[in-house]
Enzyme design. Structure first.
Site, PDB file in Angstrom:
ATOM      1  N   HIS A 135       0.825  -1.219   0.000  1.00 17.50           N
ATOM      2  CA  HIS A 135       0.000   0.000   0.000  1.00 17.50           C
ATOM      3  C   HIS A 135       0.857   1.267   0.000  1.00 17.50           C
ATOM      4  O   HIS A 135       1.922   1.323   0.607  1.00 17.50           O
ATOM      5  CB  HIS A 135      -0.909   0.002   1.241  1.00 17.50           C
ATOM      6  CG  HIS A 135      -0.134  -0.002   2.528  1.00 17.50           C
ATOM      7  ND1 HIS A 135       0.299   1.143   3.137  1.00 17.50           N
ATOM      8  CD2 HIS A 135       0.322  -1.036   3.286  1.00 17.50           C
ATOM      9  CE1 HIS A 135       0.970   0.834   4.222  1.00 17.50           C
ATOM     10  NE2 HIS A 135       1.009  -0.485   4.345  1.00 17.50           N
ATOM     11  N   HIS A 144      11.772  -1.691 -12.322  1.00 14.39           N
ATOM     12  CA  HIS A 144      11.570  -3.141 -12.420  1.00 14.39           C
ATOM     13  C   HIS A 144      11.624  -3.725 -11.011  1.00 14.39           C
ATOM     14  O   HIS A 144      12.655  -3.640 -10.335  1.00 14.39           O
ATOM     15  CB  HIS A 144      12.669  -3.757 -13.302  1.00 14.39           C
ATOM     16  CG  HIS A 144      12.548  -5.245 -13.462  1.00 14.39           C
ATOM     17  ND1 HIS A 144      13.427  -5.974 -14.206  1.00 14.39           N
ATOM     18  CD2 HIS A 144      11.662  -6.149 -12.975  1.00 14.39           C
ATOM     19  CE1 HIS A 144      13.083  -7.252 -14.191  1.00 14.39           C
ATOM     20  NE2 HIS A 144      12.018  -7.391 -13.430  1.00 14.39           N
TER      21      HIS A 144
END
Ligand SMILES: CC(C)(COP(=O)(O)OP(=O)(O)OC[C@H]1O[C@@H](n2cnc3c(N)ncnc32)[C@H](O)[C@@H]1OP(=O)(O)O)[C@@H](O)C(=O)NCCC(=O)NCCS
Length: 207
Positions: A135, A144
């Site tokens: 979150h 990446h």
């Protein structure tokens, strides 16, 4: 039949193709790669041209870039957008994504990945197999997050940084741009732009 053009006939490209086809949003994929015409196939998929042939198409298919190098992937994506292409976001159906998360175009999310509430993921990112973006994380463009890597809540990662396979970053840490976090590292401090850090806890080995 909806067709997706994938620029970059890499191993990563095969996983992007599988994810796209599994999602059901596209029924066919074609690869483009600058190794064409020397290279004609990427696994079971046909390579039908190079970057130039793709740019020259009069009917432009939806595209995604499957090049592992973060800077090159971002540059190619930007070039395609400037040339009027519609860039796809590819999400494997076995990824779990919060309805309050946002994911920009050109990003690919692989099987088993989790992107939780209020996370913001930039363009041209790779959230790889079983990666966790918790979150309130904020990922810049072309980040990446490798297979099995985990970013705890509220982590910020700058453009073109690469979080190695199985690495973890504890909550609220800030990782700059063009940072390399080594495989299996545990990041417990902020990391400034351009650093490479490895180990548990992660230490800087390159500036
Ligand atoms: C961090 C990394 C980029 C360093 O690569 P590099 O710049 O070529 O560095 P080297 O291999 O020369 O290693 C330099 C030193 O760091 C150590 N090292 C490298 N990677 C390490 C890691 N992940 N964890 C701990 N130590 C590491 C090496 O053992 C070496 O130590 P030494 O100087 O005592 O011999 C690379 O090892 C790595 O972890 N890449 C991630 C790959 C990955 O996640 N792939 C997923 C693809 S989807």
């Amino acid at each position: 039949m909806k067709v997706l053009a994938i620029l970059g006939a890499s191993g990563h490209g095969k996983v992007v193709a599988d994810s796209a086809l599994s999602s059901g949003l596209w029924q066919q994929v074609f690869f483009y790669d600058d190794a064409w015409p020397t290279k004609t196939h990427n696994g079971q998929h046909e390579i039908v041209g190079n970057t130039k042939s793709l740019l020259d198409l009069s009917e432009k298919p939806e595209v995604v870039v499957a090049i592992g190098n973060n800077k090159v992937r971002l540059a190619k994506l930007t070039e395609l957008i400037h040339n009027g292409f519609t860039v796809a976001t590819v999400i494997h159906p076995a990824a779990v994504i919060s309805s309050s998360a946002s994911i920009a175009v050109g990003t690919v999310v692989m099987a088993g990945a989790v992107i939780n509430a209020d996370a913001v993921v930039g363009s041209a990112c790779i959230v790889n197999s079983n990666a966790v973006v918790e979150h309130d994380c904020l990922l810049g463009d072309a980040v990446h997050v490798s297979p099995g890597a985990s970013l705890a809540g509220g982590v910020v990662v700058g453009q073109c940084s690469w979080i190695g396979i199985g690495a973890s970053v504890i909550q609220l840490k800030r990782i700059g741009s063009n940072v390399m976090v080594g495989a299996g590292a545990a990041v417990v401090t902020d990391l400034a732009d351009g650093l490479t850090a490895v180990g548990v806890p992660a230490k800087v080995i390159k500036y």
